[in-house]
Design an enzyme around this catalytic site. Structure first.
Site, mmCIF file in Angstrom:
data_model
loop_
_atom_site.group_PDB
_atom_site.id
_atom_site.type_symbol
_atom_site.label_atom_id
_atom_site.label_comp_id
_atom_site.label_asym_id
_atom_site.label_seq_id
_atom_site.Cartn_x
_atom_site.Cartn_y
_atom_site.Cartn_z
ATOM 1 N N LYS A 230 0.851 -1.189 0.000
ATOM 2 C CA LYS A 230 0.000 0.000 0.000
ATOM 3 C C LYS A 230 0.884 1.236 0.000
ATOM 4 O O LYS A 230 1.680 1.445 0.913
ATOM 5 C CB LYS A 230 -0.908 -0.014 1.236
ATOM 6 C CG LYS A 230 -1.778 1.216 1.349
ATOM 7 C CD LYS A 230 -2.774 1.093 2.488
ATOM 8 C CE LYS A 230 -3.563 2.379 2.668
ATOM 9 N NZ LYS A 230 -4.540 2.291 3.737
ATOM 10 N N LYS B 1 -2.194 -1.651 -3.898
ATOM 11 C CA LYS B 1 -3.086 -0.502 -3.860
ATOM 12 C C LYS B 1 -2.290 0.792 -3.967
ATOM 13 O O LYS B 1 -1.268 0.896 -3.293
ATOM 14 C CB LYS B 1 -3.845 -0.561 -2.528
ATOM 15 C CG LYS B 1 -4.720 0.609 -2.236
ATOM 16 C CD LYS B 1 -5.308 0.458 -0.860
ATOM 17 C CE LYS B 1 -6.061 1.740 -0.542
ATOM 18 N NZ LYS B 1 -6.301 1.935 0.837
#
Ligand code: PBG
Length: 327
Positions: free
Chosen positions: A194, A247
């Protein structure tokens, strides 16, 4: 002219084009992120995400039924509490917003698959993803709180938990806590890779979770790095992650492909709020063909290696698949 290889032969008509497709969309790979808040009868549109709403528990349940009817059978729940404090106690309160929403939803819509986002930023008064020591998030004391949060979600009926905080060691801490309490069957989908990204802007409006000072760069990843992403993914797999996520989506497909190539667990890809907002804004101006763009974005995630696609467009993608517009 002699030309033995003519790639156009396999593009002659729709039948052959479809026959040779390397990637196909399937509704069962979609996960819909959804925001739940306190109150009753509330369906509040998120200004920077037109078409996306914050729901109170009653309207959330109505929405779940609608999603299921369209073939979207998995949601990822984000809670928006009424009150926040320094230690994010709403995150692990058994009567917190997510915990109550889950209990109600499991009863009313048992066929839905419930994934919960495990993080503290929506619940802390300072908006960071853990407890502070000075101006920085203190890693190890935060682990216990994240583990407690995950356990409270499992107790309320979560089918899967998804830690998004980016603390070191949180997958192992959560796995141990779940196992010690009889939830060894609940899988962990780790937001393993992330990045500290400007693409989360609209989400932070939606969840009121922007950090009140500083940024998330001491815990979320530097977007200049891909080998570091592989390190994060491999570490989380070693700690027991059942699924790892990359992500955001669109600007990180290189990372997705590389992670997919080195792990042997399913890889998820999250097309985040900023991606949704950009497409929506352009579509509302009549500058792009929204349906086709959404189809290309979804296919590109699967083509890059995702098995799971988390997207605010899940319901629309499902409908477009049914209508044969994308596939
Ligand atoms: C919580 C969390 C965030 C997102 C998912 N979980 C926000 C953040 O890290 O600031 C972003 C999702 C989106 O932008 O759609 N930590």
């Amino acid at each position: 002219m002699e030309m033995i290889k003519r790639p156009r032969r396999l593009r002659e008509n729709a039948v052959i084009r479809k026959m040779v497709r390397e990637t196909r969309l399937d509704k069962s790979s979609l996960v819909y992120p959804i925001f739940v808040m306190e109150g009753e009868g509330i369906t509040e549109e998120i200004p920077s995400m037109p078409g996306q709403y914050r729901y109170s528990i009653d309207t959330f349940i109505v929405k779940l039924k609608e999603l299921l009817a369209h073939g979207v059978s998995s949601v990822m729940i984000f809670g928006i509490p009424d009150q926040k404090d320094e230690i994010g106690s709403g995150a692990y309160d058994s009567n917190g917003i997510v915990q109550r929403a889950l209990r109600a939803a499991k009863k009313a819509v048992p066929d839905m698959y419930y994934i919960t986002d495990v993080c503290m930023c929506e619940y802390t008064s300072h908006g960071h993803c853990g407890v502070l020591n000075g101006n920085d998030v203190d890693n190890d004391p935060t682990l216990e709180l994240l583990a407690k949060t995950a356990l409270s979600h499992a107790e309320a009926g979560a089918d899967m938990v998804a830690p998004s905080d980016m603390m070191d060691g949180r997958v192992l801490a959560i796995r141990r806590k779940l196992d010690e309490n009889g939830y060894s069957r609940v899988p962990i989908m780790s937001y393993a890779v992330k990045y500290a990204s400007a693409f989360y802007g609209p989400f932070r409006d939606a969840a009121d979770s922007a950090p009140k000072f500083g940024d998330r760069k001491t815990y979320q990843m530097d977007f200049h790095n891909v080998r570091e992403g592989i390190k994060e993914a491999l570490t989380d797999v070693e700690e027991g992650a059942d699924i790892v996520m990359v992500k955001p989506a669109m600007s990180f497909h290189d990372v997705l492909t590389k992670v997919h190539d080195v792990v042997n667990v399913p890889v998820a890809c999250y097309s985040v709020s900023g991606e949704y907002a950009m497409v929506k804004a352009a579509a509302q101006n009549g500058w792009i063909d929204e349906d086709r763009i959404v189809g290309e974005m979804a296919v590109s995630a699967f083509r890059a290696g995702a098995q799971i696609y988390i997207t605010y467009y899940a319901e629309r993608i499902a409908r477009l698949i049914d209508e044969g517009v994308i596939g």
